[in-house]
Design an enzyme around this catalytic site. Structure first.
Site, mmCIF file in Angstrom:
data_model
loop_
_atom_site.group_PDB
_atom_site.id
_atom_site.type_symbol
_atom_site.label_atom_id
_atom_site.label_comp_id
_atom_site.label_asym_id
_atom_site.label_seq_id
_atom_site.Cartn_x
_atom_site.Cartn_y
_atom_site.Cartn_z
ATOM 1 N N ASP A 8 0.862 -1.174 0.000
ATOM 2 C CA ASP A 8 0.000 0.000 0.000
ATOM 3 C C ASP A 8 0.906 1.233 0.000
ATOM 4 O OD1 ASP A 8 0.898 0.252 2.611
ATOM 5 O OD2 ASP A 8 -1.074 0.264 3.540
ATOM 6 N N HIS A 9 0.302 2.427 0.182
ATOM 7 C CA HIS A 9 1.098 3.663 0.162
ATOM 8 C C HIS A 9 2.165 3.678 1.258
ATOM 9 C CE1 HIS A 9 -2.343 4.063 2.781
ATOM 10 N NE2 HIS A 9 -1.656 4.956 3.489
ATOM 11 N N CYS A 66 2.822 -3.440 4.069
ATOM 12 C CA CYS A 66 1.966 -2.293 4.391
ATOM 13 C C CYS A 66 2.612 -1.576 5.575
ATOM 14 C CB CYS A 66 0.509 -2.699 4.632
ATOM 15 S SG CYS A 66 0.169 -3.693 6.086
ATOM 16 N N GLY A 67 1.873 -0.752 6.283
ATOM 17 C CA GLY A 67 2.501 0.010 7.365
ATOM 18 C C GLY A 67 3.012 -0.887 8.477
ATOM 19 N N THR A 68 2.118 -1.732 8.975
ATOM 20 C CA THR A 68 2.502 -2.677 10.028
ATOM 21 C C THR A 68 2.791 -4.074 9.491
ATOM 22 O OG1 THR A 68 0.194 -3.303 10.297
ATOM 23 C CG2 THR A 68 1.041 -1.540 11.743
ATOM 24 N N GLY A 69 2.290 -4.388 8.312
ATOM 25 C CA GLY A 69 2.343 -5.748 7.774
ATOM 26 C C GLY A 69 1.132 -6.569 8.201
ATOM 27 N N GLY A 71 -2.362 -5.820 8.205
ATOM 28 C CA GLY A 71 -3.518 -5.866 7.307
ATOM 29 C C GLY A 71 -3.249 -6.710 6.074
ATOM 30 N N HIS A 99 9.867 -24.189 8.315
ATOM 31 C CA HIS A 99 8.848 -24.915 9.070
ATOM 32 C C HIS A 99 7.446 -24.807 8.487
ATOM 33 C CE1 HIS A 99 11.155 -25.252 13.153
ATOM 34 N NE2 HIS A 99 11.853 -25.699 12.122
ATOM 35 N N ASN A 100 7.154 -23.682 7.830
ATOM 36 C CA ASN A 100 5.771 -23.447 7.389
ATOM 37 C C ASN A 100 5.591 -23.512 5.880
ATOM 38 O OD1 ASN A 100 6.357 -21.030 9.760
ATOM 39 N ND2 ASN A 100 4.899 -22.641 10.222
ATOM 40 N N ARG A 133 8.338 -33.786 9.766
ATOM 41 C CA ARG A 133 7.196 -33.498 10.657
ATOM 42 C C ARG A 133 6.493 -32.201 10.253
ATOM 43 N NH1 ARG A 133 11.692 -31.751 13.338
ATOM 44 N NH2 ARG A 133 11.551 -29.842 14.578
ATOM 45 N N HIS A 134 7.244 -31.291 9.652
ATOM 46 C CA HIS A 134 6.631 -30.024 9.236
ATOM 47 C C HIS A 134 5.705 -30.225 8.032
ATOM 48 C CE1 HIS A 134 9.259 -28.144 12.084
ATOM 49 N NE2 HIS A 134 10.299 -28.722 11.508
ATOM 50 N N ARG A 137 2.348 -31.099 9.301
ATOM 51 C CA ARG A 137 1.608 -29.956 9.857
ATOM 52 C C ARG A 137 1.084 -29.045 8.741
ATOM 53 N NH1 ARG A 137 6.437 -29.391 14.278
ATOM 54 N NH2 ARG A 137 5.796 -31.182 15.520
HETATM 55 C C1 RB5 Z 1 -2.216 2.562 6.466
HETATM 56 O O1 RB5 Z 1 -2.295 3.740 7.178
HETATM 57 C C2 RB5 Z 1 -2.118 1.375 7.428
HETATM 58 O O2 RB5 Z 1 -3.335 1.188 8.092
HETATM 59 C C3 RB5 Z 1 -1.716 0.122 6.678
HETATM 60 O O3 RB5 Z 1 -0.530 0.362 6.013
HETATM 61 C C4 RB5 Z 1 -1.486 -1.114 7.516
HETATM 62 O O4 RB5 Z 1 -0.630 -0.864 8.584
HETATM 63 C C5 RB5 Z 1 -2.680 -1.894 7.882
HETATM 64 O O5 RB5 Z 1 -2.609 -2.972 8.486
#
Ligand code: RB5
Length: 150
Positions: A8-9, A66-69, A71, A99-100, A133-134, A137
């Protein structure tokens, strides 16, 4: 190996660094998502692009930013056949493969710096699946998908 990369942005600047890094290493890259850091772009659409490229056979691995990863990793994991891991360090990126048998690496551009992000990308692409084993799973995850996503 073809790698699909979308953001995303919030992840746009880091996405460009990741793509540059991958192309220098000789990977073919498909790019999706935001085309600017200044214009809001929904992480849902970016995650859908990563998942679709893999499920349609256009790419073998994906990188979702994304910002946090958070979403974008949730979006990716709503797709049958996608195993996406949100990683904050190189060990997690390595284990995602070992493992995954993960096929999508997700991280947050507001959480990790560029150097760490590129180290995670390298670990994710270089590491193999340990099987044994993985495999049992991961097979259980696939069986669960078969039950839930008809
Ligand atoms: C965008 O502001 C933010 O919500 C998005 O990048 C992300 O962190 C969502 O999980």
């Amino acid at each position: 190996m073809v790698i699909t990369v979308a953001s995303d942005h919030a992840g746009f600047d880091l996405k460009k660094k990741v793509i540059d890094h991958l192309e220098k290493k000789g990977y073919q890259v498909l790019e999706g998502g935001a085309q600017s850091a200044d214009v809001p772009f929904n992480y849902v659409e970016a995650g859908q692009k990563v998942a679709a490229d893999i499920l349609e056979g256009k790419a073998q691995r994906g990188i979702a930013i994304c910002g946090t990863g958070i979403g974008i990793s949730i979006v990716c994991n709503k797709h049958k056949g996608i195993r996406c891991g949100l990683c904050n360090n190189e060990y997690m990126a390595r284990m995602l493969r070992q493992h995954n048998d993960g096929n999508v690496l997700a991280f947050g551009a507001r959480v990790v710096g560029q150097a760490l992000a590129l180290n995670m990308v390298d670990a994710f692409l270089d590491e193999g699946f340990a099987g044994e084993r993985h495999a049992q799973r991961v097979g259980d995850i696939t069986a669960q998908e078969e039950r839930l996503f008809k």
